[in-house]
Design an enzyme around this catalytic site. Structure first.
Site, mmCIF file in Angstrom:
data_model
loop_
_atom_site.group_PDB
_atom_site.id
_atom_site.type_symbol
_atom_site.label_atom_id
_atom_site.label_comp_id
_atom_site.label_asym_id
_atom_site.label_seq_id
_atom_site.Cartn_x
_atom_site.Cartn_y
_atom_site.Cartn_z
ATOM 1 N N ASN A 1 31.034 36.124 57.322
ATOM 2 C CA ASN A 1 31.845 35.232 56.488
ATOM 3 C C ASN A 1 31.096 34.700 55.266
ATOM 4 O OD1 ASN A 1 30.516 33.618 58.751
ATOM 5 N ND2 ASN A 1 31.012 32.026 57.271
ATOM 6 N N GLY B 1 27.559 35.184 52.290
ATOM 7 C CA GLY B 1 26.395 35.862 51.715
ATOM 8 C C GLY B 1 26.347 37.369 51.884
ATOM 9 N N ILE B 2 25.220 37.831 52.399
ATOM 10 C CA ILE B 2 24.956 39.264 52.512
ATOM 11 C C ILE B 2 25.926 39.937 53.484
ATOM 12 C CG2 ILE B 2 23.208 40.908 53.342
ATOM 13 C CD1 ILE B 2 21.098 38.889 52.179
ATOM 14 N N GLY B 3 26.201 39.280 54.612
ATOM 15 C CA GLY B 3 27.107 39.848 55.622
ATOM 16 C C GLY B 3 28.496 40.083 55.061
ATOM 17 N N SER C 1 13.410 39.921 57.426
ATOM 18 C CA SER C 1 13.004 39.147 56.240
ATOM 19 C C SER C 1 11.531 39.415 55.952
ATOM 20 C CB SER C 1 13.200 37.653 56.503
ATOM 21 O OG SER C 1 12.563 36.895 55.498
ATOM 22 N N TYR D 1 11.626 30.445 61.971
ATOM 23 C CA TYR D 1 12.395 31.515 61.314
ATOM 24 C C TYR D 1 11.513 32.758 61.173
ATOM 25 C CZ TYR D 1 14.909 34.016 57.592
ATOM 26 O OH TYR D 1 15.555 34.982 56.836
#
Ligand SMILES: NC(=O)c1ccc[n+]([C@@H]2O[C@H](COP(=O)([O-])OP(=O)(O)OC[C@H]3O[C@@H](n4cnc5c(N)ncnc54)[C@H](OP(=O)(O)O)[C@@H]3O)[C@@H](O)[C@H]2O)c1
Length: 363
Positions: free
Chosen positions: A58, A60-62, A185, A211
């Site tokens: 839903n 950004g990149i996705g 990342s 992260y």
């Protein structure tokens, strides 16, 4: 004072030189991204009849990845944790791609119960899956335990993708030829592996290092899964999308968000960030390539050493299997969390009859 005298003042002169320099810099960054990014437009891969699952679809990149997959004819399952945000994205992707093959699935990747419930519905709806993009992630959270006793960041970024991929393994294998793309990342090189982090314990972590560590675990998982899936027709690779201006920093303090916004001038946008992920999803030259990590320039690079260690990978795998109960039978309806998979044109959850899927765990 006349306009001419204002324009010829030293302050204005210095200001306009600075502005021109910044614009030139921005232009060169854009050209650099264009030059170094894989040429998506020249990729002829058609996905008609194929099924793709994208987590975190839903935003950004996705969202950009889902849109491109839908444009190429794939049936795309938008796996989102918020029905409202998912529906909004679905409408936007549908309008942009003109696709009528979009489905919305609700899943909270930090909840194992939610993932199991989602996987169960998904397998009933889609017995074959050709592409799984493990894209969803969070950052900016301190150590926080989920009700299931997992650390929230590690659960979303590592344990969730681990469980979901394993639960969908049968459907991926049934597709004959399938790809798993783990969105990693560049921050993974700042992490280290300590399995106790998965349950909110272990060596202390610096700010946002959870992260970095979670992405490192994803790299280790990528290599191990590729090894386990050898000869099945399913490949698994990981990719760094590069720095893109998305909502990834939304859990940071406002000062970090302002800095991110100011610097975004030089970052990729979501569509550019999606290109490396689409390269792994679509490029024909990657047929049969598995267990690799790709840089944001779509070049194979070695992941950090810790992620290459086979003993570490095996130990992490065993711990993850134990934490996710992957070696135990799946009991339908058991556990917390909800998940629905709804066709675009229906307002209520459609539950299709079918057998209860069992985890595809092999020792
Ligand atoms: N942007 C960058 O510079 C950058 C750099 C390196 C790597 N990446 C990676 O790229 C991927 C995409 O990130 P992005 O930049 O597009 O960020 P984003 O715009 O924040 O998108 C993240 C997506 O993940 C979803 N998500 C978060 N927690 C979830 C959960 N528990 N269950 C289900 N979905 C969840 C979010 O849903 P909600 O909208 O509901 O929160 C959102 O759809 C991530 O794996 C990120 O680590 C990004």
């Amino acid at each position: 004072m006349s306009l001419w005298s204002v324009l010829s003042s030293p302050v204005w002169g210095a200001g306009s030189v600075l502005l021109i320099l910044v614009l030139l810099l921005r232009l060169s960054v854009r050209m650099w991204h264009k030059f170094y990014l894989w040429d998506l437009q020249h990729c002829s891969t058609d996905l008609t009849g194929k099924t793709a699952v994208v987590t975190g679809a839903n935003s950004g990149i996705g969202k950009a990845v889902s849109q491109e997959l839908a444009r190429r004819g794939a049936r795309v399952i938008l796996a989102c944790r918020s029905r409202e945000r998912g529906q909004q994205a679905l409408a936007e992707i549908q309008a942009a791609s003109k696709s009528s093959h979009l489905l919305l699935g609700e899943v909270d990747l930090s909840s194992m119960a939610s993932i199991r419930s989602f996987a169960q519905r998904l397998l009933q709806e889609c017995p074959e899956i050709h592409l799984l993009v493990n894209n969803a992630a969070v950052c900016g959270f301190p150590t926080t335990l989920t009700p299931e006793g997992l650390d929230l960041t590690f659960a979303t970024n590592y344990t969730g993708p681990f469980l979901l991929t394993n639960l969908l393994q049968g459907a991926l294998q049934r597709a004959g030829s399938a790809r798993v793309v783990n969105v990693s990342s560049f921050r993974q090189s700042h992490g280290y592996i300590d399995e106790d982090h998965l349950v909110g314990a272990g060596r202390p972590l610096a700010f946002n290092q959870n992260y970095d560590c979670s992405k490192l675990l994803l790299a280790s998982f990528t290599g191990k899964l590729a090894q386990r899936l050898r000869g099945t027709g399913v490949t698994v690779n990981s990719v760094d999308p590069g720095v893109a201006y998305t909502k990834i920093m939304k859990h940071f303090s406002w000062s970090y968000r302002i800095l991110f916004w100011l610097l975004s001038f030089f970052f990729k946008d979501s569509k550019q960030g999606a290109v490396p992920v689409l390269y792994l999803s679509l490029a024909k030259e990657l047929d049969g390539i598995s267990g690799k990590h790709f840089s944001s320039s779509c070049v194979i690079t070695l992941p950090p050493e810790a992620a290459q260690d086979p003993h570490v990978a095996q130990s992490l795998w065993n711990t993850s299997v134990r934490l996710t109960n992957l070696d135990k039978p799946l009991v339908p309806g058991l556990g917390r969390g909800s998940a629905t998979l709804r066709p675009l044109d229906q307002g209520v959850c459609r539950v299709l009859p079918g057998r209860t899927p069992t985890p595809q765990y092999r020792d």
